[in-house]
Design an enzyme around this catalytic site. Structure first.
Site: not given
Ligand code: ATR
Length: 273
Positions: A66, A102
């Site tokens: 990420k 997220d």
């Protein structure tokens, strides 16, 4: 022509993203193909470039890439910038756009699926790594009465207070500083859901009616959820809804169509026993 998307991670075999996105595509009539690609640990950027050169339109990014995904973007949204991490890339000509869904996925799961509005609540995040970093801004936007971060290494929690100071006040410290405090929503964003370690949670941490949320999914009752149940908490959840909701945000960003998440969530939810 069928548009191609993929999730990249290492390992990636367990990923539910191809199933989720193909269900979204079927339900919305979108013509996409979505696969899982295991990128070599030292070859994330090359794998993205190859996929893009072959006509890929976007990727979801899983652990441990990420940070690298954020770094290779040419433009990023504020959520990704503050998280320092991206879980989604969109390719538009030469541009690589990054976002991080997220946190909004977590908030949507809490508020829509679990009927737990965050406004006015005392919210505690356990852990100060990337998962917490991604969650802070979307949670703060719901105006909780208190937003706290506790971490084994207190300095990492304090660093978050500093980094987010312009956006939200944060209470930060080690686990021992939680003694005497109660929270309405307690979210485990440490990696102990995977390692099965227990956290040093003080007695009285969970307020009456509290919700205990484990970000990891598919592991059943983790040590954190067991600790919560032992403390009398009846509302426990794992991160399957967060996974489905972040996928819906990515789908909307890529395709301009918001898929309904309920049927997909029902299909993926495994009872916590
Ligand atoms: P992620 O990106 O998934 O958040 P990370 O950045 O490696 O992963 O962060 C992992 C988090 O889990 C950290 O907050 C870590 O605490 P430290 O900062 O003190 O390392 C926490 N963590 C991992 N194992 C733990 C354990 N056994 N007990 C308490 N916290 C733990």
């Amino acid at each position: 022509m069928t548009d191609r998307y993929a999730v990249l991670g290492h390992p990636i075999g367990h990923s539910k993203s191809p199933l989720i996105h193909s269900l979204f595509a079927r339900a919305t009539g979108q013509d996409i193909a979505y696969t899982a690609i295991e990128a070599p640990l030292d070859g994330f950027a090359d794998t993205v470039r190859r996929f893009r050169a072959e006509g890929g339109r976007g990727v979801n990014v899983s652990l441990p890439f990420k940070l690298q995904a954020f770094q290779m973007a040419t433009e990023s949204g504020e959520r990704a910038r503050l998280a320092g991490a991206a879980n989604c890339l969109k390719f538009d000509g030469e541009r690589i756009l990054a976002d991080n869904f997220d946190g909004v996925g977590l908030v949507n799961d809490l508020q829509r699926n679990l009927a737990c509005p965050l406004a006015g609540k005392r919210v505690l995040l356990l852990g100060a790594g990337g998962a917490t970093r991604g969650a802070l801004l979307p949670i703060a936007a719901e105006r909780p009465a208190l937003l706290a971060v506790a971490n084994r290494t207190p300095d990492k929690a304090h660093a978050l207070r500093h980094d987010f100071a312009a956006h939200t006040p944060l209470q930060t410290g080690g686990y021992e500083t939680l003694t005497g405090q109660a929270f309405d929503v307690v979210i485990n964003a440490t990696s102990t859901g995977l390692s099965q370690d227990a956290l040093p949670l003080p007695d009285g941490l969970f307020a009456p009616g509290a919700l205990a949320y484990e970000m990891v999914y598919g592991k059943g009752l983790t040590p954190f959820l067991r600790q919560a149940q032992a403390a009398g908490v009846s509302r426990v959840a794992d991160g399957v809804g967060m996974l489905v909701e972040q996928a819906a945000e990515a789908f909307l960003w890529w395709r301009g169509v918001r898929p309904d998440t309920r049927a997909v969530l029902e299909q993926l939810t495994v009872p916590l026993v």
